[in-house]
Each structure stands twice: as structure tokens, then as C-alpha cells.
Design an enzyme around this catalytic site. Structure first.
Site, mmCIF file in Angstrom:
data_model
loop_
_atom_site.group_PDB
_atom_site.id
_atom_site.type_symbol
_atom_site.label_atom_id
_atom_site.label_comp_id
_atom_site.label_asym_id
_atom_site.label_seq_id
_atom_site.Cartn_x
_atom_site.Cartn_y
_atom_site.Cartn_z
ATOM 1 N N THR A 110 0.839 -1.216 0.000
ATOM 2 C CA THR A 110 0.000 0.000 0.000
ATOM 3 C C THR A 110 0.867 1.257 0.000
ATOM 4 O O THR A 110 0.503 2.269 -0.590
ATOM 5 C CB THR A 110 -0.969 0.038 1.214
ATOM 6 N N ARG B 146 -8.905 -5.409 1.680
ATOM 7 C CA ARG B 146 -9.785 -5.332 2.857
ATOM 8 C C ARG B 146 -9.404 -4.250 3.855
ATOM 9 O O ARG B 146 -10.068 -4.098 4.866
ATOM 10 C CB ARG B 146 -9.808 -6.684 3.577
ATOM 11 N N ASP C 149 2.081 -8.337 -7.514
ATOM 12 C CA ASP C 149 2.630 -7.126 -8.144
ATOM 13 C C ASP C 149 4.091 -7.234 -8.567
ATOM 14 O O ASP C 149 4.606 -6.342 -9.242
ATOM 15 C CB ASP C 149 2.424 -5.915 -7.224
ATOM 16 N N HIS D 32 -0.073 -16.557 -5.126
ATOM 17 C CA HIS D 32 -1.278 -16.183 -5.888
ATOM 18 C C HIS D 32 -0.936 -15.699 -7.300
ATOM 19 O O HIS D 32 -1.743 -15.026 -7.935
ATOM 20 C CB HIS D 32 -2.092 -15.139 -5.118
ATOM 21 N N CYS E 100 -5.597 -23.358 -23.303
ATOM 22 C CA CYS E 100 -4.465 -24.225 -23.658
ATOM 23 C C CYS E 100 -3.304 -24.112 -22.670
ATOM 24 O O CYS E 100 -2.342 -24.862 -22.761
ATOM 25 C CB CYS E 100 -3.984 -23.956 -25.085
ATOM 26 N N CYS F 182 -4.980 -20.680 -29.622
ATOM 27 C CA CYS F 182 -6.182 -21.535 -29.614
ATOM 28 C C CYS F 182 -7.491 -20.744 -29.580
ATOM 29 O O CYS F 182 -8.574 -21.342 -29.569
ATOM 30 C CB CYS F 182 -6.122 -22.502 -28.425
HETATM 31 P P1 NAD Z 1 -5.894 -7.881 2.645
HETATM 32 O O1 NAD Z 1 -6.335 -6.745 1.770
HETATM 33 O O2 NAD Z 1 -6.895 -8.888 3.031
HETATM 34 O O3 NAD Z 1 -5.229 -7.312 3.979
HETATM 35 C C1 NAD Z 1 -4.204 -6.352 3.947
HETATM 36 C C2 NAD Z 1 -3.919 -5.988 5.397
HETATM 37 O O4 NAD Z 1 -2.799 -5.104 5.392
HETATM 38 C C3 NAD Z 1 -5.077 -5.262 6.073
HETATM 39 O O5 NAD Z 1 -5.405 -5.931 7.274
HETATM 40 C C4 NAD Z 1 -4.529 -3.841 6.320
HETATM 41 O O6 NAD Z 1 -4.941 -3.335 7.568
HETATM 42 C C5 NAD Z 1 -3.031 -4.073 6.326
HETATM 43 N N1 NAD Z 1 -2.238 -2.926 5.858
HETATM 44 C C6 NAD Z 1 -2.485 -2.130 4.792
HETATM 45 N N2 NAD Z 1 -1.487 -1.241 4.631
HETATM 46 C C7 NAD Z 1 -0.599 -1.458 5.648
HETATM 47 C C8 NAD Z 1 0.621 -0.851 6.016
HETATM 48 N N3 NAD Z 1 1.156 0.139 5.309
HETATM 49 N N4 NAD Z 1 1.267 -1.308 7.119
HETATM 50 C C9 NAD Z 1 0.739 -2.341 7.840
HETATM 51 N N5 NAD Z 1 -0.414 -2.970 7.524
HETATM 52 C C10 NAD Z 1 -1.079 -2.530 6.437
HETATM 53 O O7 NAD Z 1 -4.642 -8.532 1.909
HETATM 54 P P2 NAD Z 1 -4.131 -10.046 1.873
HETATM 55 O O8 NAD Z 1 -4.214 -10.655 3.232
HETATM 56 O O9 NAD Z 1 -2.845 -10.022 1.142
HETATM 57 O O10 NAD Z 1 -5.211 -10.783 0.968
HETATM 58 C C11 NAD Z 1 -5.686 -10.165 -0.203
HETATM 59 C C12 NAD Z 1 -5.537 -10.971 -1.480
HETATM 60 O O11 NAD Z 1 -5.556 -10.017 -2.522
HETATM 61 C C13 NAD Z 1 -4.249 -11.689 -1.629
HETATM 62 O O12 NAD Z 1 -4.576 -12.959 -2.022
HETATM 63 C C14 NAD Z 1 -3.486 -10.982 -2.753
HETATM 64 O O13 NAD Z 1 -3.165 -11.922 -3.742
HETATM 65 C C15 NAD Z 1 -4.448 -10.032 -3.387
HETATM 66 N N6 NAD Z 1 -3.990 -8.620 -3.554
HETATM 67 C C16 NAD Z 1 -2.729 -8.361 -3.966
HETATM 68 C C17 NAD Z 1 -2.304 -7.042 -4.115
HETATM 69 C C18 NAD Z 1 -0.882 -6.793 -4.545
HETATM 70 O O14 NAD Z 1 -0.306 -7.609 -5.269
HETATM 71 N N7 NAD Z 1 -0.245 -5.704 -4.113
HETATM 72 C C19 NAD Z 1 -3.169 -5.967 -3.848
HETATM 73 C C20 NAD Z 1 -4.496 -6.278 -3.443
HETATM 74 C C21 NAD Z 1 -4.879 -7.624 -3.290
HETATM 75 ZN ZN ZN Z 2 -4.707 -20.880 -25.757
#
Ligand code: NAD
Ligand code: ZN
Length: 268
Positions: A34, A42, A112, A129, A140, A165
């Protein structure tokens, strides 16, 4: 986020545990990215918190059934790649942990690619993931870098199909309803069982089966340190829970390590 009365104690405990560990497995979530400008799902500003309809984009049955959902997803990917996102201090701290020779494995739920960009070795990273940086054909199975398909979207194709495909293309991420790679999952669970500390960073620990790494590490006797801005369902199992921004907390946690020869030098 206001510091609570126990925050200092928890931080001190986390420092002690991380400083003493030699084989750290990290489970990373969207929260570590973030501070690079990528919204989590979430958290308070999460994509799903603000727009519950966006959840459809992560559901494989909606993606396959609806060309409109695919067009929205490709437009989103194009915007995502246009932003030139960079790793932040939290990612760099995990590179430092590897440089210290203490990173057993980095299991990331993030798609990412920022851990690779920061400099963690690909062989230490499990992208459980998947990755947005590659594209896969759902029919395919052909897989390749995302860029050529993104070029087709830039040129006006809303829902580019597989050249081999005619099947549906999607970024090589694991959507809800898709299976995880069994080898990656086995490697992740093994990393939870064979570490001497599990450090979870920026994950709500609500996505299964990977959240089960926490219970597995506990059952094998490894302490768990949770760093997350909000509570998680596993806080009661953890040896230390630190609430704070990862860009601040992680560098300080990693830097307290004293290499064995530094310690000897200090003692003479
Ligand atoms: P989640 O969104 O469920 O939870 C993220 C958690 O991080 C939250 O509880 C939030 O309070 C906390 N958070 C946010 N910023 C923070 C910071 N700067 N410092 C400390 N805590 C912080 O994320 P999850 O548990 O990874 O599950 C979400 C799914 O979504 C995963 O499977 C992932 O693959 C995918 N996803 C990936 C990305 C990415 O690649 N950057 C972004 C969004 C979702
Ligand atoms: Zn294909």
C-alpha cells in the site's frame, strides 16, 4: 493509528524475536504494497471496501462468463502498468533480511512483482497467488510475459484472445475459484514448518489455504510475529503482534540483527 498502551512492549518483543532468528519465513500480503500506492482489498481504503462490486473481477467464474468483466479487468491492468510502481522501505527491509543470510523463504500473496523488483532472489520468493506480470491462456495453458497482450489492449482490443487456440486470456494470477499450484503450496507449508520464525507482514490472514501457514508454524514450535495495521484472526496465537506502518516497522525490526561475528567483536 494511535499507539496503544501495549504497543511498546509488543514492539520490543518483536525486536527480540526477529533479532534472534536465523531462518525466517515471511508471509507477505497486500499491506506491504500500500505504501507503494497499490490498494489492498480489505484495509480501510481497500478496493473491496470502497467498491464491493470489484470482487467480481477476482472471481474466475465471473471472468469466464462475462466479456464485460474481462474488458474491465484488461482496462484495469493497463492502468496498473501505466503507473510505474516501485518497491518501498518495507520491501527493501526484506531484501536486507536476505542479505543478512536469514531469509528462509518469502511467501507472498501479492501479484505485483515488487519483491523481485526490490531485489529478493527469485528462488527465495513463492508467488502463491501468481503474478500480474505474465499472461496465461485459460484453455491451452500457454503462458508468457504480459507486455505483448497489453500492447493489443492499447491498440484497441478489449478482450484479447489466445493467438494459439482462441481461448480466454487472463493475467497469471490465482483468482478466487482457481487452484493454487500444488508445488508452490507444498513449498510454502514446508517453509512454515522448517523456519525458526514466521513473520507475517501486511496480511489480514483471511485468505485460505495460505493463512494456514500460521497454525503450521505454531504447531512446529516456531514463534509467529504479526505486523499489520489491523487485527487478524491469528493475533492470539502470535508471540508478538505489532500494529504499525510496515515502511516504519520492518526496517527497524530487520536492522536490530547483530551478525555472529559482530557480536563476538562487540564482546571482546
Ligand atoms: P488484505 O487486503 O486482506 O489485507 C491487507 C492488510 O494489510 C489489512 O489488514 C490492512 O490493515 C493491512 N495494511 C495495509 N497497509 C498497511 C501498512 N502500510 N502497514 C501495515 N499494515 C497494512 O490482503 P491479503 O491478506 O494479502 O489478501 C488479499 C488478497 O488479494 C491476496 O490474495 C493478494 O493476492 C491479493 N492482492 C494483492 C495485491 C498486490 O499484489 N499488491 C493488492 C491487493 C490484493
Ligand atoms: Zn490458448
Amino acid at each position: 493509528m494511535e499507539p496503544g498502551p501495549d504497543d511498546g512492549i509488543a514492539l520490543a518483543a518483536a525486536h527480540r524475536l526477529v533479532a534472534a532468528a536465523e531462518r525466517v519465513t515471511v508471509l507477505a500480503g497486500a499491506g506491504i504494497s500500500t505504501e507503494s500506492g497499490i490498494a489492498d482489498f480489505r484495509g480501510p481504503n481497500g478496493i473491496w471496501t470502497r467498491d464491493p462490486d470489484a470482487e467480481k473481477l477476482s472471481d474466475i467464474s465471473c471472468y469466464v462468463a462475462d466479456a464485460g468483466v474481462r474488458a474491465r479487468a484488461w482496462a484495469g491492468r493497463l492502468r496498473w502498468f501505466g503507473r510505474q510502481l516501485a518497491p518501498n522501505a518495507g520491501h527493501h527491509a526484506l531484501v536486507e533480511l536476505e542479505r543478512q543470510g536469514r531469509l528462509h523463504s518469502l511467501v507472498t500473496q501479492n501479484v505485483d512483482g515488487l519483491h523481485h523488483l526490490a531485489g529478493n532472489s527469485p528462488e527465495r520468493v513463492v508467488e502463491i497467488h501468481g503474478t500480474i506480470r505474465e499472461v496465461v491462456c485459460l484453455d491451452c495453458g500457454r503462458r508468457g510475459p504480459a507486455e505483448p497482450t497489453l500492447d493489443r489492449v492499447r491498440a484497441g482490443e478489449q478482450d484479447p484472445d489466445c493467438h494459439a487456440c482462441g481461448g480466454i486470456l487472463k493475467s497469471a494470477t490465482v483468482s478466487f475459484g482457481q487452484h493454487l499450484d500444488p508445488a508452490d503450496l507444498a513449498r510454502s507449508f514446508d517453509a512454515a514448518l522448517s523456519c525458526d520464525l514466521l513473520l507475517t507482514v501486511g496480511t489480514s490472514l483471511t485468505v485460505y489455504p495460505i493463512a494456514d501457514m500460521v497454525a503450521r508454524a505454531c504447531s512446529a514450535g516456531a514463534p509467529v510475529v504479526i505486523v499489520n495495521a489491523e487485527p487478524t484472526p491469528y493475533d492470539a496465537l502470535a508471540a508478538a503482534v505489532v500494529r504499525g506502518a510496515l515502511g516504519d516497522v520492518l526496517p527497524s525490526l530487520v536492522q536490530t540483527y547483530m551478525a555472529p561475528d559482530q557480536e563476538r567483536f562487540g564482546n571482546t
